[in-house]
Design an enzyme around this catalytic site. Sequence first.
Site, PDB file in Angstrom:
ATOM      1  N   SER A   1      12.164 102.441  11.151  1.00  0.00           N
ATOM      2  CA  SER A   1      12.935 101.328  10.584  1.00  0.00           C
ATOM      3  C   SER A   1      14.105 101.900   9.794  1.00  0.00           C
ATOM      4  O   SER A   1      14.006 103.018   9.268  1.00  0.00           O
ATOM      5  CB  SER A   1      12.048 100.522   9.631  1.00  0.00           C
ATOM      6  OG  SER A   1      12.830  99.596   8.891  1.00  0.00           O
TER       7      SER A   1
ATOM      8  N   TYR B   1       5.491  99.972   3.287  1.00  0.00           N
ATOM      9  CA  TYR B   1       6.114  99.918   4.616  1.00  0.00           C
ATOM     10  C   TYR B   1       7.166 101.025   4.727  1.00  0.00           C
ATOM     11  O   TYR B   1       7.153 101.818   5.672  1.00  0.00           O
ATOM     12  CB  TYR B   1       6.749  98.537   4.818  1.00  0.00           C
ATOM     13  CG  TYR B   1       7.468  98.373   6.146  1.00  0.00           C
ATOM     14  CD1 TYR B   1       6.772  98.023   7.293  1.00  0.00           C
ATOM     15  CD2 TYR B   1       8.846  98.569   6.244  1.00  0.00           C
ATOM     16  CE1 TYR B   1       7.422  97.864   8.510  1.00  0.00           C
ATOM     17  CE2 TYR B   1       9.510  98.415   7.457  1.00  0.00           C
ATOM     18  CZ  TYR B   1       8.790  98.061   8.578  1.00  0.00           C
ATOM     19  OH  TYR B   1       9.436  97.919   9.785  1.00  0.00           O
TER      20      TYR B   1
HETATM   21  N1  LIG Z   1      11.481  92.775  13.020  1.00  0.00           N
HETATM   22  C1  LIG Z   1      12.350  93.558  12.407  1.00  0.00           C
HETATM   23  O1  LIG Z   1      13.389  93.103  11.885  1.00  0.00           O
HETATM   24  C2  LIG Z   1      12.112  95.046  12.360  1.00  0.00           C
HETATM   25  C3  LIG Z   1      13.048  95.878  11.706  1.00  0.00           C
HETATM   26  C4  LIG Z   1      12.826  97.253  11.693  1.00  0.00           C
HETATM   27  C5  LIG Z   1      11.708  97.800  12.302  1.00  0.00           C
HETATM   28  N2  LIG Z   1      10.811  96.961  12.917  1.00  0.00           N
HETATM   29  C6  LIG Z   1       9.645  97.571  13.560  1.00  0.00           C
HETATM   30  O2  LIG Z   1       9.627  97.155  14.920  1.00  0.00           O
HETATM   31  C7  LIG Z   1       8.270  97.031  15.365  1.00  0.00           C
HETATM   32  C8  LIG Z   1       8.052  95.639  15.930  1.00  0.00           C
HETATM   33  O3  LIG Z   1       8.325  94.690  14.907  1.00  0.00           O
HETATM   34  P1  LIG Z   1       8.238  93.126  15.210  1.00  0.00           P
HETATM   35  O4  LIG Z   1       8.860  92.427  14.047  1.00  0.00           O
HETATM   36  O5  LIG Z   1       8.730  92.852  16.571  1.00  0.00           O
HETATM   37  O6  LIG Z   1       6.644  92.945  15.124  1.00  0.00           O
HETATM   38  P2  LIG Z   1       5.720  91.679  15.439  1.00  0.00           P
HETATM   39  O7  LIG Z   1       6.428  90.610  16.189  1.00  0.00           O
HETATM   40  O8  LIG Z   1       5.047  91.339  14.146  1.00  0.00           O
HETATM   41  O9  LIG Z   1       4.687  92.318  16.446  1.00  0.00           O
HETATM   42  C9  LIG Z   1       3.811  93.256  16.019  1.00  0.00           C
HETATM   43  C10 LIG Z   1       2.967  93.614  17.200  1.00  0.00           C
HETATM   44  O10 LIG Z   1       2.102  94.665  16.793  1.00  0.00           O
HETATM   45  C11 LIG Z   1       0.767  94.309  17.093  1.00  0.00           C
HETATM   46  N3  LIG Z   1      -0.090  94.877  16.082  1.00  0.00           N
HETATM   47  C12 LIG Z   1       0.009  94.741  14.730  1.00  0.00           C
HETATM   48  N4  LIG Z   1      -0.976  95.419  14.131  1.00  0.00           N
HETATM   49  C13 LIG Z   1      -1.689  96.016  15.121  1.00  0.00           C
HETATM   50  C14 LIG Z   1      -2.829  96.842  15.125  1.00  0.00           C
HETATM   51  N5  LIG Z   1      -3.452  97.212  14.000  1.00  0.00           N
HETATM   52  N6  LIG Z   1      -3.331  97.265  16.332  1.00  0.00           N
HETATM   53  C15 LIG Z   1      -2.736  96.890  17.457  1.00  0.00           C
HETATM   54  N7  LIG Z   1      -1.629  96.107  17.530  1.00  0.00           N
HETATM   55  C16 LIG Z   1      -1.145  95.670  16.355  1.00  0.00           C
HETATM   56  C17 LIG Z   1       0.730  92.801  17.096  1.00  0.00           C
HETATM   57  O11 LIG Z   1      -0.325  92.366  17.883  1.00  0.00           O
HETATM   58  P3  LIG Z   1      -1.155  91.035  17.478  1.00  0.00           P
HETATM   59  O12 LIG Z   1      -0.124  89.961  17.320  1.00  0.00           O
HETATM   60  O13 LIG Z   1      -2.027  90.834  18.633  1.00  0.00           O
HETATM   61  O14 LIG Z   1      -1.832  91.376  16.209  1.00  0.00           O
HETATM   62  C18 LIG Z   1       2.095  92.479  17.703  1.00  0.00           C
HETATM   63  O15 LIG Z   1       2.029  92.515  19.112  1.00  0.00           O
HETATM   64  C19 LIG Z   1       7.381  97.347  14.165  1.00  0.00           C
HETATM   65  O16 LIG Z   1       6.990  98.690  14.197  1.00  0.00           O
HETATM   66  C20 LIG Z   1       8.322  97.119  12.990  1.00  0.00           C
HETATM   67  O17 LIG Z   1       7.934  97.842  11.863  1.00  0.00           O
HETATM   68  C21 LIG Z   1      10.975  95.612  12.959  1.00  0.00           C
END
Ligand SMILES: NC(=O)c1ccc[n+]([C@@H]2O[C@H](COP(=O)([O-])OP(=O)(O)OC[C@H]3O[C@@H](n4cnc5c(N)ncnc54)[C@H](OP(=O)(O)O)[C@@H]3O)[C@@H](O)[C@H]2O)c1
Length: 240
Positions: A137, A150
């Site tokens: 991130s 985080y």
């Molecule tokens: N969104 C942003 O703005 C942003 C910015 C910077 C970095 N990121 C990074 O990008 C990645 C994706 O983010 P996102 O916002 O798209 O996430 P998200 O929509 O919340 O999706 C998270 C995914 O991870 C799975 N997951 C969570 N905990 C888990 C566990 N313990 N074991 C297995 N699967 C697990 C969830 O599955 P379930 O739903 O089935 O639990 C879901 O499919 C993350 O690493 C995040 O830190 C995101």
Amino acid sequence: MDLSNDVILITGGTSGIGLEMAKQLAALGNTVIVTGRDEDRLSQFRQSHPGLSAYPVEVTDLASVETLYRQLVSDFPDLNVVINNAGLMQSIDFQSFAPAKVADEVAVNLAGPILVTQVFLPHLLKQSEAAVLNVTSGIAYFAFDKAPIYSASKLGLHSYTQTLRKQLAGTSVKVFELAPPRTTKPMFSGSEEDNRQVDRIPKMPIDQVVSTMISGIRRNRYEILPGMSKLLRLLGKARL
Ligand SMILES: NC(=O)c1ccc[n+]([C@@H]2O[C@H](COP(=O)([O-])OP(=O)(O)OC[C@H]3O[C@@H](n4cnc5c(N)ncnc54)[C@H](OP(=O)(O)O)[C@@H]3O)[C@@H](O)[C@H]2O)c1
């Protein structure tokens, strides 16, 4: 790596950035496998993406990751790319946060990707061309005080990714990092006041984050910092 005929595992691919990765990578002709924990979301994914595969896994649990590994090497023997995307962000005030919840983010964001990589690595090393991509991130580089564990866990993942890249230099496995900035897929759920502060930061559309990732991998850019993340890294260095 041209990402057109690869077999790609994406953890946490049932929503958000992971789901967008699955769509774009499948559209390029790759075989895409996603994982999640929530059974409803997994079956919804299978229904709306009949050409793609979805498996359950808990990335913090060795037995669960090993079960996934055995299934995938049997179902997809040419699996050659692992994207560690599953992540968790909590809004934390250290003065009131329950100690029991501290380990959650470290487990999902840091221990999880290390575990998944370690279990799949022997298989990846047998492929003629392979890759691991870890999703960190922008706030790994410039710590966000409202989500401190985080930020710390993602900085840890950045450090792990660098050492993994160094250890695997000279093998068939390339090691990439994608550090998305704040995106249109909300992750932070803090107080109203916290959100007012966060709202000043621009959001990058997730389709752009993913297309930047794909062009970065294709050009062997090992650290892919879309949008504001480059600035956050510079600011983080200046802050130190
Ligand atoms: N969104 C942003 O703005 C942003 C910015 C910077 C970095 N990121 C990074 O990008 C990645 C994706 O983010 P996102 O916002 O798209 O996430 P998200 O929509 O919340 O999706 C998270 C995914 O991870 C799975 N997951 C969570 N905990 C888990 C566990 N313990 N074991 C297995 N699967 C697990 C969830 O599955 P379930 O739903 O089935 O639990 C879901 O499919 C993350 O690493 C995040 O830190 C995101």
